[in-house]
Design an enzyme around this catalytic site. Sequence first.
Site, short mmCIF file in Angstrom:
data_model
loop_
_atom_site.label_atom_id
_atom_site.label_comp_id
_atom_site.label_asym_id
_atom_site.label_seq_id
_atom_site.Cartn_x
_atom_site.Cartn_y
_atom_site.Cartn_z
N ARG A 1 4.99 79.96 -141.08
CA ARG A 1 6.44 79.77 -140.94
C ARG A 1 7.15 81.09 -140.68
NH1 ARG A 1 9.20 78.97 -145.35
NH2 ARG A 1 7.83 77.39 -146.22
N TYR B 1 26.52 74.98 -122.52
CA TYR B 1 25.55 73.87 -122.60
C TYR B 1 26.04 72.85 -123.63
CZ TYR B 1 20.96 71.76 -123.42
OH TYR B 1 19.91 70.90 -123.56
N ASP C 1 23.42 83.37 -123.37
CA ASP C 1 22.37 82.37 -123.17
C ASP C 1 21.84 82.60 -121.75
OD1 ASP C 1 20.90 80.07 -122.57
OD2 ASP C 1 22.12 78.81 -123.88
N LYS D 1 12.57 75.76 -120.68
CA LYS D 1 12.97 75.64 -119.27
C LYS D 1 12.09 76.55 -118.39
CE LYS D 1 15.96 73.04 -121.32
NZ LYS D 1 17.29 73.46 -121.73
C1 LIG Z 1 18.12 73.37 -122.79
C2 LIG Z 1 19.10 74.43 -123.11
C3 LIG Z 1 19.33 74.83 -124.42
C4 LIG Z 1 18.66 74.15 -125.61
O1 LIG Z 1 17.30 74.35 -125.60
P1 LIG Z 1 16.24 73.28 -126.21
O2 LIG Z 1 14.95 73.97 -125.97
O3 LIG Z 1 16.40 72.01 -125.44
O4 LIG Z 1 16.56 73.10 -127.64
C5 LIG Z 1 20.23 75.86 -124.63
N1 LIG Z 1 20.89 76.43 -123.62
C6 LIG Z 1 20.71 76.06 -122.33
C7 LIG Z 1 21.49 76.73 -121.26
C8 LIG Z 1 19.81 75.05 -122.03
O5 LIG Z 1 19.65 74.67 -120.76
#
Ligand SMILES: *Cc1c(COP(=O)(O)O)cnc(C)c1O
Length: 399
Positions: A60, A112, A188, A213
């Site tokens: 963890r 997002y 982000d 992603k």
């Molecule tokens: C998908 C996404 C997230 C969240 O990520 P997860 O892996 O789905 O929890 C945060 N910010 C952006 C810009 C995203 O495309």
Amino acid sequence: MTRPDVDQSPASESGPAPGPATAAIHQGETYSAETGAVTAPLFLSSTFAHGNPGGFDYTRSGNPNFRILEGVLAGLEGARHATVFGSGVSAMTAVLSSLRQGDRVLCEENLYGCTVRLLEQVFARFGVEAEWLDFTAVDWPERFSALTAAAPPALIWLESPTNPLLKVIDLAAVSARARAIGVPVLVDNTFATPLLQQPLALGATLSLASTTKYVNGHSDVLGGVVCSNDPAWQERLRFAQKALGLQPSAFDSWLISRGVKTLSLRLERQCANAAAVAEALAAHPAVAALRYPFRADHPQQALARRQMRQGGAMITATLRAGEDQAYGFCKGLRYFTMAESLGGVESLVCHPATMTHAAVRPEVRRRLGIDAGLVRLSIGAEDSADLIADLQRGLDRLG
Ligand SMILES: *Cc1c(COP(=O)(O)O)cnc(C)c1O
């Protein structure tokens, strides 16, 4: 006892720093030294013998596969530190959990959808307040001053390019103003990835990504990361990882470590495909407007070209269509699966108003321009001619 904060690969210890494609591929080599394995092993152990040289105790709070992935991702972001999490939302939760009741977060107004939900429906209940600003408005510096004059916020939260509108925020300019008033900036960086944009070099404090992603790129795992150069933030993030149970699994970390090896190749193909698709779509009469950061008609095109190495592989188009027609367009494509998420080698299409941004209040969606005809395309690594023909057939059906 030494406890490496990130994996120190032999490649980074001698000679000049490797380029990003090399660094992404030559990872985790300290863990392969004994066997010569070309691919780092998977450590499924949940616990570790007390006093081991790596300083591991319980998965963890750390695992060799986390360290390997953290080493690669920190290197790509040009960061000293990285902490990996079980998803992008876990990474965001870790950052927000370090705030206190009464703290304010000044946010770009187009974030997002799940970020908005986390702020408005979870952390708001613990007394963390979100404020919204359009950081592309011409008068944003004045509004920024007005919002921060009385009391500075605890954190500034940006995304660039934004989801789904692909607005491009001037990360260096916002970071400079934030620095002047001592406020940390989070970016982000999910859409751009560290290969196209390096927020920390532009002055941001934290660079966060959903590694689900592009970084992983194969639509088969969830993950998140936060990178920084600040040891105090790193300590908070490590604490959140173990105290809140936000850690990834070792296997997911291993998969993301594998995925990132081809990030540079995938992006090259996907960005080239996206530029070609954007060109073809913009010429179609059923497309009322199209956004792609490197196109001449993008409102922040010059900034995008300064701040990003390529235009990315996301395209947003406003179709001359109502909600049902736009939905039908998405469902009817052959090579674009209608699905949430993005950044994989498979092309995807999404209807933000009913999918990713359904959690955003309707009046906010209207104000932002997330309307019924808006579709978001995540351009994959297929042959561009197939993607273009598929989209053109779908648009032709709109009449
Ligand atoms: C998908 C996404 C997230 C969240 O990520 P997860 O892996 O789905 O929890 C945060 N910010 C952006 C810009 C995203 O495309």
